[in-house]
Design an enzyme around this catalytic site. Structure first.
Site, short mmCIF file in Angstrom:
data_model
loop_
_atom_site.label_atom_id
_atom_site.label_comp_id
_atom_site.label_asym_id
_atom_site.label_seq_id
_atom_site.Cartn_x
_atom_site.Cartn_y
_atom_site.Cartn_z
N GLU A 35 0.81 -1.23 0.00
CA GLU A 35 0.00 0.00 0.00
C GLU A 35 0.84 1.27 0.00
OE1 GLU A 35 -3.16 -0.52 3.00
OE2 GLU A 35 -3.08 -2.59 2.28
N GLY A 36 2.08 1.17 0.47
CA GLY A 36 2.98 2.34 0.42
C GLY A 36 3.20 2.75 -1.03
N HIS A 37 3.48 1.77 -1.90
CA HIS A 37 3.68 2.07 -3.32
C HIS A 37 2.38 2.59 -3.94
CE1 HIS A 37 6.73 -1.30 -2.76
NE2 HIS A 37 7.47 -0.30 -3.16
N GLN A 61 22.56 -1.08 -5.72
CA GLN A 61 22.34 -0.49 -4.40
C GLN A 61 22.40 -1.53 -3.27
OE1 GLN A 61 18.29 0.91 -5.70
NE2 GLN A 61 17.73 0.51 -3.57
N LYS A 149 8.99 7.04 4.09
CA LYS A 149 9.58 5.95 4.89
C LYS A 149 11.08 5.89 4.62
CE LYS A 149 10.24 1.35 5.47
NZ LYS A 149 10.97 0.88 4.32
N ASP A 150 11.45 6.10 3.36
CA ASP A 150 12.87 6.16 3.01
C ASP A 150 13.31 7.62 2.98
OD1 ASP A 150 13.30 3.30 2.55
OD2 ASP A 150 11.89 3.58 0.91
O1 PAF Z 1 13.02 2.91 -2.81
C1 PAF Z 1 13.24 2.03 -3.67
O2 PAF Z 1 12.43 1.13 -3.88
C2 PAF Z 1 14.53 2.08 -4.47
O3 PAF Z 1 15.59 2.50 -3.69
C3 PAF Z 1 14.43 2.91 -5.76
C4 PAF Z 1 14.15 4.36 -5.46
C5 PAF Z 1 13.31 2.35 -6.64
C6 PAF Z 1 15.73 2.83 -6.54
O4 PAF Z 1 16.05 1.51 -6.89
#
Ligand code: PAF
Length: 288
Positions: A35-37, A61, A149-150
């Site tokens: 749900e965050g997305h 990453q 959240k990030d």
């Molecule tokens: O937050 C994320 O899901 C990832 O760090 C992102 C921004 C899609 C980059 O890969």
């Protein structure tokens, strides 16, 4: 909804002449949607004519020993959820499409990445900026949507966009939580039932810390008490509990207007992060 796997195909669909004056809202994700997305999509849908979502688990990453290989993935379910939420185009490239050769140009995010998750996940934000740069060049969005959240990632991307004059604006979207307060995250599925029952303590502790700060308690005492609560009530290992100015992510000064109280806790198979934003200036007593 269209699903495209190649950069060329996506560029054709988003060609400036084809899109004419239609604005593009972009939601970059690593999939395993929750749900965050979907909150990001909802805002993008309200504010743009075309909504593009990328689903790509970005290898650059993840550090050695991190969970790249086991990061949860479910492309079919993601496509269904994206369609239902009103996404127009899902861009799902594979690793070779995004990184066809071993380029060695690196992007260094600077001071904002030296603290919090950047301190323990060396190179993580270099990889985030690398993929974001590529995605922004490929999609050329008018607006791009990121979750609070990030919050560290969001602050670094805001600086990136400002420093390098990207055309897109960055839109902040509040954290979406479970009923018990746990921040929604793709990694929550990896918590054992016992860990899942403990995990809401992170937000509980951060909220307590926020209250204490608003009551004027000293920063180091608050950090300590938040950490203590998490330590006493969960089986996770604390990576950090920290209070910094937001979005600079530098130590607080008398001029700081907003602060972030953030934590990262490693459970057996899942690393959880969470934060709350504290308005500092509003809390100061009136001088008259
Ligand atoms: O937050 C994320 O899901 C990832 O760090 C992102 C921004 C899609 C980059 O890969």
């Amino acid at each position: 909804m269209k699903i495209v796997n190649s950069i060329e195909q996506l560029r054709k669909l988003l060609n400036r002449q084809v899109r004419q004056r239609q604005t593009v809202g972009f939601v970059p994700t690593m999939g395993f949607l929750h749900e965050g997305h979907l909150a990001l999509v909802k805002k993008a849908r309200e504010e743009n004519e075309i909504v593009v979502m990328s689903i790509f688990v970005n290898p650059t990453q993840f550090g050695p020993g991190e969970d790249y290989a086991t990061y949860p993935r479910n492309e079919q379910r993601d496509a269904a959820l994206a369609a239902e939420a009103g996404v127009d185009i899902v861009f799902m490239p594979d690793k070779d499409e995004m990184y066809p050769r071993v380029g060695d140009i690196q992007i260094f995010p600077g001071k904002q990445a030296e603290v919090l998750c950047g301190a323990s996940r060396s190179g993580h934000f270099d990889g985030v900026l690398k993929v974001i740069l590529k995605l922004f060049n490929i999609v050329d969005p008018d607006r791009s949507y990121f979750g609070m959240k990030d919050a560290q990632q969001l602050a670094i991307i805001e600086t990136f966009v400002e420093d390098f004059n990207f055309r897109t604006t960055i839109e902040r979207v509040p954290t979406v939580r479970e009923k018990d307060g746990l921040a929604k995250s793709s990694r929550n599925v990896r918590l054992s039932p016992k860990e899942r029952s403990e995990a809401p303590v992170l937000y509980e502790a951060l909220q307590l810390g926020k209250k204490q700060l608003e009551q004027g308690k000293e920063a180091s005492v608050v950090e300590h008490e938040v950490a203590q609560l998490i330590e006493n009530k969960t089986s996770g290992a604390i990576d950090y509990v920290a209070l910094l100015a937001y979005p600079s992510l530098q130590p607080l000064t008398a001029d700081s207007e907003e602060a972030i109280l953030a934590c990262a806790v490693n459970f057996e198979k899942a690393r959880l992060i969470d934060n709350v934003i504290v308005k500092l200036k509003d809390e100061l007593p009136c001088s008259e």
